[in-house]
Design a protein around this motif. Sequence first.
Motif, short mmCIF file in Angstrom:
data_model
loop_
_atom_site.label_atom_id
_atom_site.label_comp_id
_atom_site.label_asym_id
_atom_site.label_seq_id
_atom_site.Cartn_x
_atom_site.Cartn_y
_atom_site.Cartn_z
N SER A 38 11.13 56.10 -11.49
CA SER A 38 10.38 54.97 -12.04
C SER A 38 10.03 55.30 -13.48
CB SER A 38 9.11 54.72 -11.22
OG SER A 38 8.26 55.84 -11.26
N ILE A 41 8.63 50.61 -18.88
CA ILE A 41 9.57 49.91 -19.75
C ILE A 41 8.78 49.12 -20.77
CG2 ILE A 41 11.48 48.27 -19.85
CD1 ILE A 41 12.12 48.93 -16.95
N GLN A 46 12.25 45.73 -22.36
CA GLN A 46 12.40 44.73 -21.31
C GLN A 46 13.06 43.47 -21.87
OE1 GLN A 46 11.52 45.16 -17.83
NE2 GLN A 46 13.03 43.50 -17.97
N LEU A 49 16.68 44.28 -22.08
CA LEU A 49 17.29 44.32 -20.75
C LEU A 49 17.53 42.90 -20.22
CD1 LEU A 49 15.30 47.21 -19.00
CD2 LEU A 49 17.68 47.27 -19.80
N ASN A 50 16.57 42.02 -20.45
CA ASN A 50 16.73 40.62 -20.02
C ASN A 50 17.90 39.96 -20.73
OD1 ASN A 50 14.50 40.90 -18.37
ND2 ASN A 50 13.08 39.96 -19.82
N ARG A 53 21.16 41.46 -19.30
CA ARG A 53 21.42 40.95 -17.96
C ARG A 53 21.97 39.53 -18.01
NH1 ARG A 53 16.91 42.33 -15.04
NH2 ARG A 53 15.76 40.57 -15.91
N GLU A 195 17.63 42.13 -10.49
CA GLU A 195 16.49 42.95 -10.87
C GLU A 195 16.82 44.45 -10.81
OE1 GLU A 195 13.65 41.95 -12.23
OE2 GLU A 195 14.55 39.96 -12.20
N SER A 198 16.50 47.00 -13.93
CA SER A 198 15.33 47.83 -14.26
C SER A 198 15.43 49.19 -13.58
CB SER A 198 14.05 47.13 -13.86
OG SER A 198 13.84 45.96 -14.61
N SER A 199 15.90 49.20 -12.34
CA SER A 199 16.09 50.47 -11.62
C SER A 199 17.19 51.29 -12.28
CB SER A 199 16.43 50.20 -10.15
OG SER A 199 15.37 49.57 -9.49
N CYS A 202 15.79 53.00 -15.33
CA CYS A 202 14.91 54.14 -15.02
C CYS A 202 15.70 55.33 -14.47
CB CYS A 202 13.83 53.73 -14.04
SG CYS A 202 12.60 52.59 -14.74
#
Length: 219
Positions: A38, A41, A46, A49-50, A53, A195, A198-199, A202
């Motif tokens: 974990s 972010i 973020q 990342l959005n 994606r 989603e 995000s994992s 990390c």
Amino acid sequence: MEEYNKSFKYWKTQEVEEVFGVEPDDDSHKIKDWLQASCDISADDQKQLNFLRQRLINKVAYWNEAAIKFYFIGPLMNLIDYDTDKYNSFLEQKLSLKLTEEITISGNVDFLVATGKQIPRTPLFTLHEYKPEPNTSIDPMGQLLISMVAAQKENQAKGHNYPLYGTYVVGRLWFFVVLDGNKYSKSLAYDATQEDLSSIFCILQKVNQYISEELSQND
């Protein structure tokens, strides 16, 4: 052994297991710990990342391998930043592995994290990228595994027994692999259009911690 005289690109997982004596480990604590990573972010990360994606959602069905590297994987890896004063990231690096006195196999690793500034010295993390779904002629897991075995043998020749961390990408799907001694373990698929991204971020970020810890033990 002559049948194995071929580039990493054409190795199958079963062949790597048979030739080098590596075995799958479905209960590895190293892969479990890695996948539980974990991280915090930042708002800027973020937002990026959005963006990545959504771009992947819109374009992955049309991208070739070069496009997915340039438009998605490259920007994502830049957010992670594997470049430090002790180790760095390298692209399209050649690894080789001696099978017999007559046969040495080799192949290119798309993305490699290793000690060294200009020339990679001790490999610690490898990543392979693919656009198409795997088929009977190409085994992305086999290609990653043979490159990790090559990196492991190179490290062992220098007296290092670091666990090796690796990733391969098939379109939107990411898979994580750990090679520790003669045991390897693999994650289920992570979907970068969901989603899961995000994992993925990390998990990739966690590699920095693992590398720093391993290198600090040998200072």
